[in-house]
Design an enzyme around this catalytic site. Structure first.
Site, PDB file in Angstrom:
ATOM      1  N   VAL A  51      -5.516  -5.256 -20.985  1.00 38.77           N
ATOM      2  CA  VAL A  51      -4.587  -4.939 -19.893  1.00 38.77           C
ATOM      3  C   VAL A  51      -3.569  -3.871 -20.310  1.00 38.77           C
ATOM      4  O   VAL A  51      -2.971  -3.955 -21.387  1.00 38.77           O
ATOM      5  CB  VAL A  51      -3.855  -6.218 -19.440  1.00 38.77           C
ATOM      6  CG1 VAL A  51      -2.772  -5.892 -18.419  1.00 38.77           C
ATOM      7  CG2 VAL A  51      -4.847  -7.217 -18.850  1.00 38.77           C
ATOM      8  N   ASP A  52      -3.427  -2.851 -19.459  1.00 38.27           N
ATOM      9  CA  ASP A  52      -2.404  -1.799 -19.626  1.00 38.27           C
ATOM     10  C   ASP A  52      -2.522  -1.084 -20.972  1.00 38.27           C
ATOM     11  O   ASP A  52      -1.506  -0.729 -21.590  1.00 38.27           O
ATOM     12  CB  ASP A  52      -0.994  -2.385 -19.466  1.00 38.27           C
ATOM     13  CG  ASP A  52      -0.760  -2.983 -18.092  1.00 38.27           C
ATOM     14  OD1 ASP A  52      -1.345  -2.473 -17.124  1.00 38.27           O
ATOM     15  OD2 ASP A  52       0.000  -3.966 -17.985  1.00 38.27           O
ATOM     16  N   GLU A  56       6.397   6.727  -8.905  1.00 36.86           N
ATOM     17  CA  GLU A  56       4.973   6.386  -8.787  1.00 36.86           C
ATOM     18  C   GLU A  56       4.321   7.201  -7.682  1.00 36.86           C
ATOM     19  O   GLU A  56       3.229   7.759  -7.858  1.00 36.86           O
ATOM     20  CB  GLU A  56       4.807   4.894  -8.481  1.00 36.86           C
ATOM     21  CG  GLU A  56       5.150   3.966  -9.622  1.00 36.86           C
ATOM     22  CD  GLU A  56       4.974   2.503  -9.260  1.00 36.86           C
ATOM     23  OE1 GLU A  56       5.198   1.658 -10.126  1.00 36.86           O
ATOM     24  OE2 GLU A  56       4.613   2.210  -8.097  1.00 36.86           O
ATOM     25  N   ASN A 102      -5.070   3.141 -12.980  1.00 41.00           N
ATOM     26  CA  ASN A 102      -4.075   2.153 -12.583  1.00 41.00           C
ATOM     27  C   ASN A 102      -2.692   2.733 -12.830  1.00 41.00           C
ATOM     28  O   ASN A 102      -2.515   3.602 -13.680  1.00 41.00           O
ATOM     29  CB  ASN A 102      -4.244   0.865 -13.401  1.00 41.00           C
ATOM     30  CG  ASN A 102      -3.289  -0.225 -12.958  1.00 41.00           C
ATOM     31  OD1 ASN A 102      -3.156  -0.495 -11.768  1.00 41.00           O
ATOM     32  ND2 ASN A 102      -2.615  -0.851 -13.905  1.00 41.00           N
ATOM     33  N   HIS A 127       1.325   1.596 -13.686  1.00 38.86           N
ATOM     34  CA  HIS A 127       2.096   0.478 -14.218  1.00 38.86           C
ATOM     35  C   HIS A 127       3.576   0.876 -14.282  1.00 38.86           C
ATOM     36  O   HIS A 127       3.900   1.997 -14.696  1.00 38.86           O
ATOM     37  CB  HIS A 127       1.594   0.121 -15.619  1.00 38.86           C
ATOM     38  CG  HIS A 127       2.279  -1.067 -16.219  1.00 38.86           C
ATOM     39  ND1 HIS A 127       2.031  -2.354 -15.796  1.00 38.86           N
ATOM     40  CD2 HIS A 127       3.223  -1.162 -17.202  1.00 38.86           C
ATOM     41  CE1 HIS A 127       2.800  -3.191 -16.496  1.00 38.86           C
ATOM     42  NE2 HIS A 127       3.517  -2.496 -17.348  1.00 38.86           N
ATOM     43  N   GLY A 138       0.785  -1.230   0.000  1.00 38.71           N
ATOM     44  CA  GLY A 138       0.000   0.000   0.000  1.00 38.71           C
ATOM     45  C   GLY A 138       0.811   1.272   0.000  1.00 38.71           C
ATOM     46  O   GLY A 138       0.335   2.318   0.452  1.00 38.71           O
ATOM     47  N   ASN A 193       1.602   3.169  -2.531  1.00 38.90           N
ATOM     48  CA  ASN A 193       0.939   4.183  -3.351  1.00 38.90           C
ATOM     49  C   ASN A 193      -0.304   4.724  -2.657  1.00 38.90           C
ATOM     50  O   ASN A 193      -0.627   5.907  -2.792  1.00 38.90           O
ATOM     51  CB  ASN A 193       0.581   3.606  -4.720  1.00 38.90           C
ATOM     52  CG  ASN A 193       1.704   3.777  -5.725  1.00 38.90           C
ATOM     53  OD1 ASN A 193       2.221   4.870  -5.922  1.00 38.90           O
ATOM     54  ND2 ASN A 193       2.112   2.681  -6.354  1.00 38.90           N
TER      55      ASN A 193
END
Length: 214
Positions: free
Chosen positions: A160-161, A190, A123, A125, A28, A30
């Site tokens: 995805v992504d 990030e 999201n 990545h 956690g 982020n």
């Protein structure tokens, strides 16, 4: 909508107050970066709930420190990804969530979740998408011999992504880098860009809504 964040980036653009839900599977970090940004007055938002899928995930400790409720939805207890995602949707709606923030959520999500929060799921990545999608992105970058990699915040779509990119931050690859060393430097970026990406995505969402109504 793409923004490449400079090293001296500090202030967020004005944005509406947001009610967000965070999905996390692990430590956690982020989540904490986002919660700290809110506490410091940079991100105008409130974290309504943290959903986690692994019992014992350290994100719960971080959520407790910031006074954010957490809910365990153990994916092992659901017959399908769709059943899990429906439980996630129900939990998010029970907590009046408007934006969904995947912060180290290590499960592929289905249209059940994506359609319930269309264009409002983010999201992060660990690569400069569209390069190195999927698992082991940092290892992929090292194996490819690139000199620059980084991280990307993007909208979540079924592939995805592959959703629209909101923000990217570049991270140089140093000679002799290990996966762990490079991953650590990417994580630092990030934590810096994710809160800003939430604000930027919200601004563009409001702009898009206004354009569609005109």
């Amino acid at each position: 909508m793409v923004a490449l964040i400079s090293p001296d980036f500090a202030e967020f653009p004005p944005h509406p107050r947001l009610k967000i839900g965070v999905m996390a599977s692990g430590s956690g970090s982020n989540f904490e970066a986002i919660a700290q940004s809110i506490q410091d007055g940079h991100l105008n938002a409130e974290i309504q709930v943290v959903i986690y899928n692994n019992p014992g995930a350290k994100v719960v400790d971080r959520a407790n420190r910031f006074g954010v409720p957490s809910v365990l939805l153990n994916h092992r207890e659901f017959a399908s990804r769709e059943d899990l995602d429906q439980a996630i949707v129900d939990t998010l709606k029970q907590h009046s969530v408007e934006w969904v923030i995947m912060a180290g959520w290590m499960r592929i999500v289905t249209p059940v979740l994506i359609e319930a929060f269309r264009d409002r799921i983010l999201n992060i990545h660990p690569s400069l998408l569209p390069s190195f999608k999927g698992n082991r992105a940092v290892d992929q970058a090292l194996q490819a011999g690139v000199q620059i990699t980084g991280c990307t915040v993007h909208l979540v779509v079924p592939e995805v992504d592959s959703g629209k990119i909101i923000i990217q931050a570049a991270v140089p690859v140093i000679e002799g880098d290990t996966v762990e060393a490079l991953q650590s430097r990417i994580h630092a970026q990030e934590h810096r860009i994710y809160p800003a990406a939430i604000a930027i995505a919200a601004i563009h969402s409001v702009t898009d809504d206004d354009r569609h109504q005109s």
